[in-house]
Enzyme design. Sequence first.
Site, PDB file in Angstrom:
ATOM      1  N   ARG A 172       0.826  -1.209   0.000  1.00 44.39           N
ATOM      2  CA  ARG A 172       0.000   0.000   0.000  1.00 44.39           C
ATOM      3  C   ARG A 172       0.861   1.260   0.000  1.00 44.39           C
ATOM      4  O   ARG A 172       0.458   2.295  -0.539  1.00 44.39           O
ATOM      5  CB  ARG A 172      -0.931  -0.012   1.207  1.00 44.39           C
ATOM      6  N   GLY A 222      -7.073  -6.603   0.072  1.00 41.57           N
ATOM      7  CA  GLY A 222      -7.148  -7.306   1.343  1.00 41.57           C
ATOM      8  C   GLY A 222      -6.221  -8.498   1.423  1.00 41.57           C
ATOM      9  O   GLY A 222      -5.062  -8.453   0.998  1.00 41.57           O
ATOM     10  N   LYS A 240     -15.768 -15.792   5.983  1.00 42.48           N
ATOM     11  CA  LYS A 240     -17.194 -15.709   6.289  1.00 42.48           C
ATOM     12  C   LYS A 240     -18.071 -15.350   5.091  1.00 42.48           C
ATOM     13  O   LYS A 240     -17.755 -14.437   4.330  1.00 42.48           O
ATOM     14  CB  LYS A 240     -17.418 -14.665   7.387  1.00 42.48           C
ATOM     15  N   GLY A 287     -12.275  -3.800   1.564  1.00 38.45           N
ATOM     16  CA  GLY A 287     -13.681  -3.427   1.746  1.00 38.45           C
ATOM     17  C   GLY A 287     -14.186  -2.500   0.663  1.00 38.45           C
ATOM     18  O   GLY A 287     -15.314  -2.633   0.179  1.00 38.45           O
TER      19      GLY A 287
END
Length: 397
Positions: free
Chosen positions: A36, A354, A201, A378
């Site tokens: 990043r 991510g 998830k 996100g």
Amino acid sequence: MRTIDSLGDIAGKKVFVRSDFNVPLDDEKNITDDGRIRAALPTLTRLMDSGAKVIVSAHLGRPKGEVKPEFSLAPVAKRLGELLNKEVKLAEDTVGDSAKELTSNMENGDVVLLENVRFDPREDSKDDSEREALAKEYAALADAFVSDGFGVVHRKQASVYDIAKELPSAAGELVFKEIDSLSRATDDPARPYTVILGGSKVSDKLGVIENLLDKADRLLIGGGMAYTFMKARGNEVGTSLLEEDFIEKAGEYLKKAKESGVEILLPSDNVTAPRFEESAPASIYDTGTMPEEEMGLDIGPDTRERYAQAIAESKTVVWNGPMGVFEFPAFAKGTAAIAEAMQNAEGYTIVGGGDSAAAVRTLGFDEDKFDHISTGGGASLEFLEGKKLPGIEVLED
């Protein structure tokens, strides 16, 4: 979106840049993945070369509005200085005496990094007036604002959203690159269009699955979330990660996909272990035959082959979420297989930020062999969901 060119001649001006330097650190506070930071270099270099005085803001971790030394941006300032081959001074605060002193004594081309913006509880306050007050203090330090932290543009935060209303503002080069690349997966993508979803998830991916069932031709499911889908199909999953509350929803998605002509591929075999440990012995079981004492920690060899073939046949491929516990070598083969297949694919390939981006670098893959690696986990997911991103909308004319 407004460009840096819209700011006019920025030589001698103080430009407040919101970057995303939320990088992983080890126990000694060494940066383990500087992707990043490197992604921010084109915008920062352009501003420096234009003679601007560059004030950079960013966050690290979740200090929750408190000053916590373990979340200091000191390691980032050091690494950024190395990459820019220039001293990057770190303020001891965000808008306090240190920030004011350092930013008031800048020469053209200088770079000052403010301390973690999330040390101030107003930064991500739900109270608009609190965020606006902080944004005014940020704005008092500068003459213009450049938004270049794509990983946070889905948030209404003072240094992302509110400051853009206080100063002449524009999107940085990274944000433009992200929007342009991700739009290839949302605006009439070349087909077949395949999306690979992993991670732990189902609940983290509800919105993107819902949206993609109307857009994608094929979904490949892996990671911990796959076991909730397997359970919805009636398979036993041992002690694998399972979201009981979302089994019914997973079943609804499977039904909707069938009705819509969207193919959903689930693992046909799994790499398992009796416990979640790096040294745990690995076994391979076909889906539905997993012993009750075993947990799935990666996709198996047959699944890897099926998924690689699906990727090879695709014209657009988006990947978000690892296929297994890639941090453990015995359970990293699935994630590595996806990365390798994408590198070899002829279609347009996007790694959706991510953990997927971290896996690509951790496992030693050449980043240049992917068409785009997003810096926003996100944010990229919400973009793919079709949501409006506040930090982007505020930069539009």
